[in-house]
Design a protein around this motif. Sequence first.
Motif, PDB file in Angstrom:
ATOM      1  N   UNK A 178     -12.726  -9.583-123.087  1.00 10.96           N
ATOM      2  CA  UNK A 178     -12.803  -8.177-122.690  1.00 10.96           C
ATOM      3  C   UNK A 178     -14.193  -7.598-122.940  1.00 10.96           C
ATOM      4  N   UNK A 179     -14.801  -7.981-124.060  1.00 10.71           N
ATOM      5  CA  UNK A 179     -16.139  -7.491-124.386  1.00 10.71           C
ATOM      6  C   UNK A 179     -17.155  -7.929-123.331  1.00 10.71           C
ATOM      7  N   UNK A 180     -17.051  -9.183-122.907  1.00 11.80           N
ATOM      8  CA  UNK A 180     -17.957  -9.682-121.874  1.00 11.80           C
ATOM      9  C   UNK A 180     -17.846  -8.910-120.576  1.00 11.80           C
ATOM     10  N   UNK A 181     -16.630  -8.469-120.256  1.00 11.74           N
ATOM     11  CA  UNK A 181     -16.403  -7.674-119.039  1.00 11.74           C
ATOM     12  C   UNK A 181     -16.950  -6.260-119.166  1.00 11.74           C
ATOM     13  N   UNK A 182     -17.134  -5.792-120.412  1.00 15.62           N
ATOM     14  CA  UNK A 182     -17.552  -4.402-120.611  1.00 15.62           C
ATOM     15  C   UNK A 182     -19.020  -4.268-121.006  1.00 15.62           C
ATOM     16  N   UNK A 183     -19.806  -5.294-120.706  1.00 17.08           N
ATOM     17  CA  UNK A 183     -21.247  -5.178-120.903  1.00 17.08           C
ATOM     18  C   UNK A 183     -21.775  -5.689-122.230  1.00 17.08           C
ATOM     19  N   UNK A 184     -20.950  -6.355-123.011  1.00 16.87           N
ATOM     20  CA  UNK A 184     -21.419  -6.938-124.266  1.00 16.87           C
ATOM     21  C   UNK A 184     -21.998  -8.321-123.963  1.00 16.87           C
ATOM     22  N   UNK A 185     -23.219  -8.561-124.429  1.00 18.11           N
ATOM     23  CA  UNK A 185     -23.878  -9.847-124.208  1.00 18.11           C
ATOM     24  C   UNK A 185     -24.135 -10.607-125.504  1.00 18.11           C
ATOM     25  N   UNK A 186     -24.186  -9.886-126.631  1.00 16.04           N
ATOM     26  CA  UNK A 186     -24.502 -10.501-127.913  1.00 16.04           C
ATOM     27  C   UNK A 186     -23.492 -10.031-128.953  1.00 16.04           C
ATOM     28  N   UNK A 187     -23.005 -10.954-129.741  1.00 15.13           N
ATOM     29  CA  UNK A 187     -22.031 -10.641-130.791  1.00 15.13           C
ATOM     30  C   UNK A 187     -22.535 -11.254-132.086  1.00 15.13           C
TER      31      UNK A 187
END
Length: 161
Positions: free
Chosen positions: A99-108
């Motif tokens: 879900x994070x990848x779909x919402x513009x998160x690229x780095x964790x």
Amino acid sequence: MPKNKEHTWRLKLLRSLDLIRVLDLERLCFSCPWTETQLKGAFALKEFQAWGLVREQRLGAYMSFYHLPPEMEILNLGVHPDLRRQGLASRLLGSVLQEAGKSGIHYVHLEVRVSNMAAQELYAKHGFKMMGIRKAYYPDTKEDALVLRLDKLGQIMPGQQ
């Protein structure tokens, strides 16, 4: 044929109404659990989210994080002690990362205790790499923390490397 218990857990975005269940799980999972005041404050922030796996009103696992695209910081991921080693942590982490990848998160990124091999294995399975060490990071034991990072989320999905 018995149904796999993992599949009966439902992914749920947790809200401040879930505070007591999150606090209860915090106390079971962590030697330095968040306080009620800390969690209330976190739930009030737009950058804070918590997701859980719920079955029949029972919170079996939860993950909290700050997200400010393009970055996300995982704060805690806890699984009830009676439910560990059943794949709940991996399922929760994978779902949230997707879900994070779909919402513009690229780095964790996150910190994990050097002694927590189970967590290190979980994060490695999902593509996290060690970036450094924070000396005496944990206040209860002065244990070091490994700094882990996952890059290019949304471009390379965890588990597909």
